[in-house]
Design an enzyme around this catalytic site. Structure first.
Site, PDB file in Angstrom:
ATOM      1  N   HIS A 165     -18.513 -20.177  27.175  1.00 29.40           N
ATOM      2  CA  HIS A 165     -18.696 -18.734  27.044  1.00 29.40           C
ATOM      3  C   HIS A 165     -18.994 -18.160  28.428  1.00 29.40           C
ATOM      4  O   HIS A 165     -20.081 -17.633  28.681  1.00 29.40           O
ATOM      5  CB  HIS A 165     -19.814 -18.422  26.048  1.00 29.40           C
ATOM      6  CG  HIS A 165     -19.823 -17.008  25.554  1.00 29.40           C
ATOM      7  ND1 HIS A 165     -19.939 -16.685  24.214  1.00 29.40           N
ATOM      8  CD2 HIS A 165     -19.735 -15.814  26.209  1.00 29.40           C
ATOM      9  CE1 HIS A 165     -19.926 -15.368  24.071  1.00 29.40           C
ATOM     10  NE2 HIS A 165     -19.813 -14.819  25.282  1.00 29.40           N
TER      11      HIS A 165
ATOM     12  N   GLU B  84     -17.400 -12.646  16.189  1.00 32.56           N
ATOM     13  CA  GLU B  84     -18.270 -11.613  16.762  1.00 32.56           C
ATOM     14  C   GLU B  84     -17.827 -10.261  16.236  1.00 32.56           C
ATOM     15  O   GLU B  84     -16.635  -9.950  16.188  1.00 32.56           O
ATOM     16  CB  GLU B  84     -18.196 -11.574  18.295  1.00 32.56           C
ATOM     17  CG  GLU B  84     -18.882 -12.709  19.016  1.00 32.56           C
ATOM     18  CD  GLU B  84     -18.808 -12.548  20.529  1.00 32.56           C
ATOM     19  OE1 GLU B  84     -18.710 -11.388  21.025  1.00 32.56           O
ATOM     20  OE2 GLU B  84     -18.827 -13.574  21.226  1.00 32.56           O
TER      21      GLU B  84
ATOM     22  N   ASN C  83     -12.957 -12.066  17.576  1.00 30.84           N
ATOM     23  CA  ASN C  83     -13.988 -11.118  17.984  1.00 30.84           C
ATOM     24  C   ASN C  83     -13.368  -9.733  17.999  1.00 30.84           C
ATOM     25  O   ASN C  83     -12.368  -9.502  18.689  1.00 30.84           O
ATOM     26  CB  ASN C  83     -14.531 -11.451  19.366  1.00 30.84           C
ATOM     27  CG  ASN C  83     -15.305 -12.761  19.398  1.00 30.84           C
ATOM     28  OD1 ASN C  83     -15.515 -13.388  18.366  1.00 30.84           O
ATOM     29  ND2 ASN C  83     -15.730 -13.168  20.583  1.00 30.84           N
TER      30      ASN C  83
ATOM     31  N   GLU D 134     -13.231 -15.916  24.159  1.00 29.74           N
ATOM     32  CA  GLU D 134     -12.623 -14.784  24.845  1.00 29.74           C
ATOM     33  C   GLU D 134     -12.046 -15.118  26.220  1.00 29.74           C
ATOM     34  O   GLU D 134     -12.519 -14.609  27.252  1.00 29.74           O
ATOM     35  CB  GLU D 134     -13.637 -13.635  24.968  1.00 29.74           C
ATOM     36  CG  GLU D 134     -14.121 -13.120  23.629  1.00 29.74           C
ATOM     37  CD  GLU D 134     -15.012 -11.894  23.717  1.00 29.74           C
ATOM     38  OE1 GLU D 134     -15.353 -11.348  22.664  1.00 29.74           O
ATOM     39  OE2 GLU D 134     -15.365 -11.466  24.845  1.00 29.74           O
TER      40      GLU D 134
ATOM     41  N   ARG E 280     -23.731 -19.636  15.553  1.00 28.13           N
ATOM     42  CA  ARG E 280     -22.710 -19.878  16.578  1.00 28.13           C
ATOM     43  C   ARG E 280     -23.374 -19.704  17.949  1.00 28.13           C
ATOM     44  O   ARG E 280     -23.832 -18.610  18.288  1.00 28.13           O
ATOM     45  CB  ARG E 280     -21.549 -18.906  16.406  1.00 28.13           C
ATOM     46  CG  ARG E 280     -20.489 -19.029  17.489  1.00 28.13           C
ATOM     47  CD  ARG E 280     -19.298 -18.100  17.214  1.00 28.13           C
ATOM     48  NE  ARG E 280     -18.381 -18.150  18.337  1.00 28.13           N
ATOM     49  CZ  ARG E 280     -18.269 -17.212  19.273  1.00 28.13           C
ATOM     50  NH1 ARG E 280     -18.997 -16.116  19.207  1.00 28.13           N
ATOM     51  NH2 ARG E 280     -17.420 -17.355  20.273  1.00 28.13           N
TER      52      ARG E 280
ATOM     53  N   TYR F  86     -14.352  -5.546  18.284  1.00 29.79           N
ATOM     54  CA  TYR F  86     -15.311  -4.476  18.517  1.00 29.79           C
ATOM     55  C   TYR F  86     -14.702  -3.089  18.350  1.00 29.79           C
ATOM     56  O   TYR F  86     -15.348  -2.177  17.849  1.00 29.79           O
ATOM     57  CB  TYR F  86     -15.928  -4.610  19.913  1.00 29.79           C
ATOM     58  CG  TYR F  86     -16.849  -5.801  20.022  1.00 29.79           C
ATOM     59  CD1 TYR F  86     -18.178  -5.711  19.638  1.00 29.79           C
ATOM     60  CD2 TYR F  86     -16.386  -7.023  20.481  1.00 29.79           C
ATOM     61  CE1 TYR F  86     -19.036  -6.807  19.720  1.00 29.79           C
ATOM     62  CE2 TYR F  86     -17.231  -8.127  20.567  1.00 29.79           C
ATOM     63  CZ  TYR F  86     -18.542  -8.020  20.180  1.00 29.79           C
ATOM     64  OH  TYR F  86     -19.372  -9.106  20.244  1.00 29.79           O
TER      65      TYR F  86
END
Length: 468
Positions: free
Chosen positions: A122, A368, A296, A167, A79, A298
């Site tokens: 991005h 991610e 994504n 994002e 990606r 985290y």
């Protein structure tokens, strides 16, 4: 105590992810124009030690080496993002040399048996478009659709999977409200306009790509969180978690999947004029059906409005915060100070399946997931990063649990393939499966990278001793 071995479904996709500005370098080569990050990095104090992505990992010149590395690591998919400023330096005019770079990249990936997973945006908007208002301007959404059409014309015969945005929360809130990302603006109203125009650009691009190629796989990648009240019995904390969930998750999910902005969030931000930028028909465009949702993840966080002094920090840049603060919960943290919360991934995926993707029949990919830690190389440059390895293992086990719960997750992309330019942190935070010696540009797979290559090859997690 030992964690059991776990197998993943046949065809589960294993990959790694990067972003153009973070790895490519060659900022002034091949006709590339300036992006907002080139300009932002020149602002005194904006980026750690006045670093920038001008060289980064020199991927522009080392593409073949990096693809060979991906193959050695058994990656089935890569990606990557395309630099809009490289392909359209002024945001409007095509640059054949920049487009040719990505065409070669796609060809080399396919020759290596690696699926190219393209992200169109991005965060590196051409500065020429920011000079005209950036994402706070509706024109940028329209320009984005034209850019998507250009890239499909160049790559669509070989690229089958397209992500519009990565994002958009970060682009809008960190770039236009908090001012800690490019373009460095601190204008809450502009941030909300940017939210809408980013989503509108997504919808316009989906419509354009679908018109050109009905069989293409189209999606968007959202950074989503789990927002918990610090005290679930305290009304203010419950409302704090609602606000964070609203502005971090539902403000993006609801228009895409339900064709509407959440009413409570619109009420929270009514004084900032978001309703004024939404035109009739916009939400129909934004809710154009997608084929996949990229997630994504985290970490999650706990939130409070309790004014009593205790360890706390302001919440991530909400535009209507009303004293919302983040409260540490005593969990382990990464080098970024982010809590390690793998169980939050399972909760998030289950919620997405229940409320959004399941009813729509849309699969999820983790696009991610990863962690920065203080890597210490040995004399040969090898990093035995057991903390990162454990982070990946714990989150993959949480993902596997969500599969057992019935969530349709089809693949996982580790962040990141390489150590890279980590935005405002410069080169001080390392997320890579592979260490990059920035002085020599030597690439050295870390312990986590070698472990991940075995997971990808076997489509399974091996048993692990938790006391190790």
């Amino acid at each position: 105590m030992t964690r059991s071995a776990l197998s993943f479904p046949a065809g589960f996709l294993w990959g790694a992810a990067t972003a153009a500005y973070q790895i490519e370098g060659a900022a002034r080569e091949g006709g590339r124009g300036e992006s907002i990050w080139d300009v932002f990095c020149r602002v005194p104090g904006a980026v750690a030690d006045a670093q920038n992505g001008g060289v980064a990992c020199d991927h522009y010149h080392r593409t073949a080496e990096d693809i060979a590395l991906m193959k050695d690591l058994n990656l089935a998919a890569y990606r990557f993002s395309i630099s809009w400023a490289r392909c359209m330096p002024d945001g409007v005019t095509p640059n054949p040399e920049g487009i040719a770079f990505y065409s070669r990249l796609v060809d080399q990936l396919l020759d290596a048996g690696i699926t190219p997973w393209v992200t169109l945006y991005h965060w590196d908007l051409p500065q020429a478009l920011e000079d005209k208002g950036g994402w706070a301007s509706r024109e940028t959404a329209e320009r984005f659709a034209a850019y998507a059409a250009l890239m499909h014309e160049a790559l669509g015969d070989r690229v089958r999977i397209w992500t519009t945005l990565n994002e958009p929360w970060v682009s809008a809130f960190l770039g236009y409200a908090a001012g800690i990302h490019a373009p460095g603006r601190r204008e809450p109203a502009a941030a909300l306009a940017a939210v809408h125009h980013l989503l509108l650009g997504h919808g316009l691009a989906v419509r354009e790509l679908r018109r050109r190629d009905p069989e293409a796989t189209l999606g968007i990648t959202l950074n989503l969180t789990v927002a918990d009240p610090a005290d679930p019995d305290r009304e203010g904390d419950v409302d704090a978690a609602r606000r964070v969930d609203g502005q971090s998750n539902r403000l993006f999910l609801d228009p895409i999947f339900r064709g509407e902005y959440p009413a409570d969030v619109l009420a929270d931000v009514a004084h900032l004029g978001m309703a004024d930028v939404v035109r009739p028909g916009d939400l129909d465009v934004i809710s154009a059906p997608v084929d996949v949702l990229g997630v994504n993840y985290y970490h999650g966080d706990a939130f409070t409005t309790d004014p009593e002094p205790r360890p706390a920090q302001p919440a991530s840049p909400l535009v209507a915060a009303d004293g919302v603060r983040q409260v540490p919960r005593g969990l382990p943290v990464t080098g970024m100070g982010w809590e390690v919360q793998p169980e939050g991934l399972r909760r998030l995926l289950n919620r997405l399946q229940r409320e959004y993707t399941g009813p729509a029949g849309i699969p999820i990919y983790i696009t991610e997931n990863g962690a920065a830690f203080e890597d210490v190389p040995d004399a040969a440059g090898f990093v035995d990063d057991q903390a990162r390895l454990a982070f990946f293992d714990e989150h993959l086990r949480a993902l596997h649990a969500s599969l057992a719960d019935g969530v349709d997750v089809r693949g996982y992309f580790a962040w990141s393939l390489l150590d890279n330019f980590e935005w405002a942190f410069g080169y001080h935070q390392r997320f890579g499966l592979v260490r990059v010696d920035y002085d020599t540009q030597r690439r050295i797979p870390k312990a986590s990278g070698l472990w991940y290559s075995r997971v990808a090859a076997s489509n399974a997690l091996t048993a692990m001793d938790e006391s190790a």
